[in-house]
Design an enzyme around this catalytic site. Structure first.
Site, PDB file in Angstrom:
ATOM      1  N   ASP A  83       0.836  -1.185   0.000  1.00 52.00           N
ATOM      2  CA  ASP A  83       0.000   0.000   0.000  1.00 52.00           C
ATOM      3  C   ASP A  83       0.883   1.251   0.000  1.00 52.00           C
ATOM      4  OD1 ASP A  83      -2.613   1.411   0.507  1.00 52.00           O
ATOM      5  OD2 ASP A  83      -1.562   1.961   2.356  1.00 52.00           O
ATOM      6  N   GLU A 140       1.921  -0.373  -5.064  1.00 54.88           N
ATOM      7  CA  GLU A 140       1.026   0.730  -5.388  1.00 54.88           C
ATOM      8  C   GLU A 140       1.943   1.946  -5.464  1.00 54.88           C
ATOM      9  OE1 GLU A 140      -3.193   2.633  -3.861  1.00 54.88           O
ATOM     10  OE2 GLU A 140      -1.684   2.146  -2.370  1.00 54.88           O
TER      11      GLU A 140
END
Length: 780
Positions: free
Chosen positions: A340, A377
């Site tokens: 993330d 990401e």
């Protein structure tokens, strides 16, 4: 009760290590003046049953505090108190009234009365605090299990939420196991039938569910507080060691079914929030080590949008991150990680972007993680965007531009053809310079963050009122289209169009070069009522409604058949480490518009077609993508010289089920020299190749790269003429180019921009040859 430590213990390994006659405890703290180990007999204990002082002289090596406690066994509940200075202006936030989790604890218990607010207040919070659990992680029978290391070229990722997958009453899972790791096990046959090959689980590290607006809960789980412990609430077993073993039961069962397990991991921030947040672990043990601080060291740098940022490239934090990843691979047998806001890991202690971030290279080069899928990401909440430029040699990236460009094209947005075609062939504009495999690009149209696929075709705007923030939260740039009505509709024509658009999105995602990802429930048109930020909706807004499986059986069937063919993709290029650019050079592809070899690259274009040969599959493919709102008649290329049979129709998303997609062997023949592509539809035709006549070197998508690069102003030169020019540039333009080569050769030598599509070139041609724009675009 307080007593003396019976042994000094050892600094390594960190955490609580079970030994034959007791447990060794070790924790890092540079600034503490004194530490205490607290042992409890229940998760809501207000007073520890034992307090073991850790002597700063005898029980401290470097900045590691350690003690061996005889007689302690697995299942023991424990925590720490750290004494030291309270000087926020200098980054010190020691508070001996706070119960602290072990950063390396393998298990966590959460009392029913857990209070995040109590961890903020100036009072003892032992009764309402999370606590760590001693776990003997070696005491588990894996029965020969190991991570699968499935080829990325045959991987389809299914992003899902452990709780949301089975929590709905319609799941058919028993009340006891709904929303748990055990519930996932019960639904494995569904995952197999759907045809996906890997589950990507939203965060399963222990997180603080109370890290949410008042009256709501943190459903997604992007609020970690322990990087080694599975989330307790996802276990149907509530004994202290239950979550660890139930998680492993799930992994083992998924592996037996041939399904990989990828974890969505959050190493960019913690649940401790900003300077007003609770003291749960890291803040109370060594605030200035674990977090990036502002120049005013009482405040936290916030590149995550959550109030704080982990200091990932600090040596102690780097080691913790790598140790965590090793643990989940070696001990818990997971197959990969999606990071993330991974770009935060590219930032140094002051938040500056550093060219070779140590933590990223530590992760990539660790031999224990070799072969593990690493997915970034590649952006953060402060504007750093690294899609196509993320550090490393083996990281894959969530391709956010695939999402945006595919959405734009399929909703009929003008000026989207260039980006869309680049995404189809693996995004060479982003990844070509890296000499990497096509699967570096993780292709997706939806994720947990944003609209579901149903809502993408049902809402023009977000509807996040239920989140309690006045609809201000969530992205405004959704590139969605409601097909004529905002939200639910009883109009069968609009509903049919929405279903067609859903199938279009799936077809493009699964057939593009790269590694595809889909989201839980998109295969049955799951809706969130237009909420594109359902992070705090632990209810039917977010849960998988299993009644949709019968209601939207046509979409489910379509996706299952599409996936079944996608996983048969050739793995040899990946095994031989053939880069995307090389595959594009090897392949044989022709681009078309409604007329053969005349693709329409204008900004106003809403359609494209291409033909490609794949000798490994023994087939020639012809794809027609019509995002226009009217039907278009596309000329078909002849197949007689390369194929045994005429064109056969595999997919036409305009047709009703079961004709929208058919079993490969039962595909009907297509006769004639053209095919009518209905409005907003995708058509896939194929023909069986005659091996004797098949062209050599067909693998993926080749001259497309050179031609598209000319179109984009990318690579290549126009000093010479090639078959690619014949395939991509209209006859009139080739005549113009020939004249230019004869009379103005210096203008073309070394050019890197496609002449027809370069405005400066167009203006020059009109002046030199007396042509209007329509002449440049005419191929008569």
């Amino acid at each position: 009760m307080e007593d003396d430590a019976e042994s000094t213990g050892r600094s390594a390994p960190l955490g609580a290590t079970v030994l034959p006659d007791g447990v060794n405890f070790s924790v890092f703290s540079r600034g503490a003046s004194r530490l205490e180990l607290l042992l409890f007999d229940r998760d809501d204990g207000a007073r520890p049953v034992r307090v073991i002082p850790i002597d700063p002289a005898a029980n401290r090596t470097y900045h590691y505090w350690h003690v061996f406690v005889p007689g302690v066994r697995p299942g023991q509940i424990y925590g720490y108190r750290a004494h030291g200075g309270w000087d926020p202006a200098n980054g010190m936030r020691f508070d001996a009234s706070k119960m602290l989790l072990d950063p390396y604890g393998r298990g966590v218990v959460v009392p029913k009365g857990y209070s995040r607010d109590a961890a903020r207040r100036e009072a003892d919070d032992a009764a309402t605090a999370m606590k760590s659990v001693v776990a003997d992680v070696s005491a588990y029978d894996w029965e020969g299990d190991a991570p699968l290391q499935r080829p990325s070229s045959r991987t389809i990722v299914y992003e899902m939420h452990v709780r949301g997958f089975t929590r709905h009453s319609s799941s058919g899972v028993s009340e006891r196991t709904r929303g748990t790791y055990a519930g996932v096990i019960e639904k494995i046959p569904y995952l197999q039938q759907l045809g996906i090959t890997a589950v990507e689980l939203l965060p399963v590290f222990q997180f603080d569910a109370q890290d949410a607006p008042p009256g709501r809960v943190n459903y997604w789980g992007y609020a970690p507080i322990s990087f080694f412990a599975p989330h307790q609430a996802y276990s149907s077993r509530q004994d202290p060691l239950g979550p660890v073993d139930e998680f492993r039961d799930m992994v083992k069962a998924l592996h037996r079914a041939g399904l990989e397990v990828i974890l969505d991991v959050v190493f960019n921030h913690t649940a401790e929030g900003d300077h007003r947040g609770p003291t749960l672990s890291f803040r109370g043990l060594d605030n200035a080590t674990y977090y990036m601080l502002e120049e005013d060291r009482a405040r936290y740098a916030d590149f995550s949008g959550t109030g704080n940022t982990l200091n990932a490239n600090q040596p102690i934090v780097r080691r913790m991150i790598v140790d965590s990843l090793r643990y989940w691979v070696e001990t818990m047998h997971v197959d990969g990680f999606r990071f993330d806001l991974a770009s935060i890991l590219s930032r140094g202690p002051s938040g500056e972007v550093i060219p070779n971030p140590p933590v990223l290279w530590d992760i990539e080069s660790d031999p224990a993680l070799a072969g593990t899928k690493l997915i970034a990401e590649a952006w953060d909440a402060a504007g750093l965007y690294q899609v196509g430029t993320f550090t490393g040699d083996s990281w894959k990236e969530w391709n956010g531009r695939f999402r945006d460009d595919v959405r734009s094209f399929l909703r009929g947005e003008e000026g989207s053809i260039e980006g869309f075609v680049d995404r189809l062939i693996g995004s060479p504009s982003l990844y070509g310079h890296k000499q990497r495999e096509p699967e570096q690009s993780v292709n997706f149209v939806t994720s947990h963050d944003g609209f579901t696929l149903n809502d993408l075709v049902s809402y023009d705007g977000k509807h996040n009122e239920a989140n309690g923030e006045g609809n201000r939260d969530g992205a405004d740039d959704n590139r969605s289209w409601n097909c004529g009505v905002e939200g639910p509709t009883e109009d069968p024509a609009i509903d049919k169009l929405r279903t067609r658009q859903v199938k279009n999105f799936f077809t493009v995602t699964m057939l593009s070069a790269g590694m595809p990802m889909m989201v839980m429930g998109d295969e049955v048109r799951r809706t969130q009522g237009g909420n594109n930020n359902a992070y705090c909706q632990d209810n039917e807004t977010s849960w998988f409604d299993w009644t949709l499986l019968s209601k939207r059986s046509d979409v489910h069937r379509f996706v299952s058949l599409l996936n079944a063919r996608r996983v048969l993709r050739d793995v040899e290029p990946e095994r031989q480490r053939i880069a995307l650019n090389e595959l594009l050079r090897q392949a044989d592809i022709s681009w078309h518009g409604v007329r053969l070899h005349q693709p329409d690259w204008r900004r106003s274009s809403h359609s494209v077609a291409f033909t490609a040969g794949f000798t490994k599959e023994g087939a020639l493919f012809h794809l027609i993508l019509n995002a226009y709102w009217e039907p278009l008649e596309f000329e078909l290329p002849p197949v007689a010289s390369h194929a045994r049979d005429p064109w056969r129709r595999w997919i036409d998303t305009f047709l009703d089920s079961p004709h929208d997609i058919v079993d490969w062997e039962q595909a009907p023949s297509v006769h004639g020299e053209s095919y009518r592509a209905e409005p907003r539809s995708v058509v896939v035709l194929f023909a069986s190749l005659d091996p004797a006549a098949a062209l050599k070197g067909h693998r993926a998508l080749g001259p497309a790269h050179d031609a598209l690069a000319r179109f984009r102003g990318g690579i290549g030169s126009h000093a010479g003429h090639s078959a690619v020019d014949d395939a991509f540039f209209p006859c009139h333009e080739r005549r113009i180019l020939a004249r230019e080569k004869e009379h103005h050769p210096g203008d073309l030598v070394g050019r890197t921009e496609a002449p027809l599509w370069n405005p400066r070139f167009q203006r020059a041609m009109r002046r030199r040859h007396g042509l209007g724009r329509e002449d440049l675009l005419d191929d008569s």
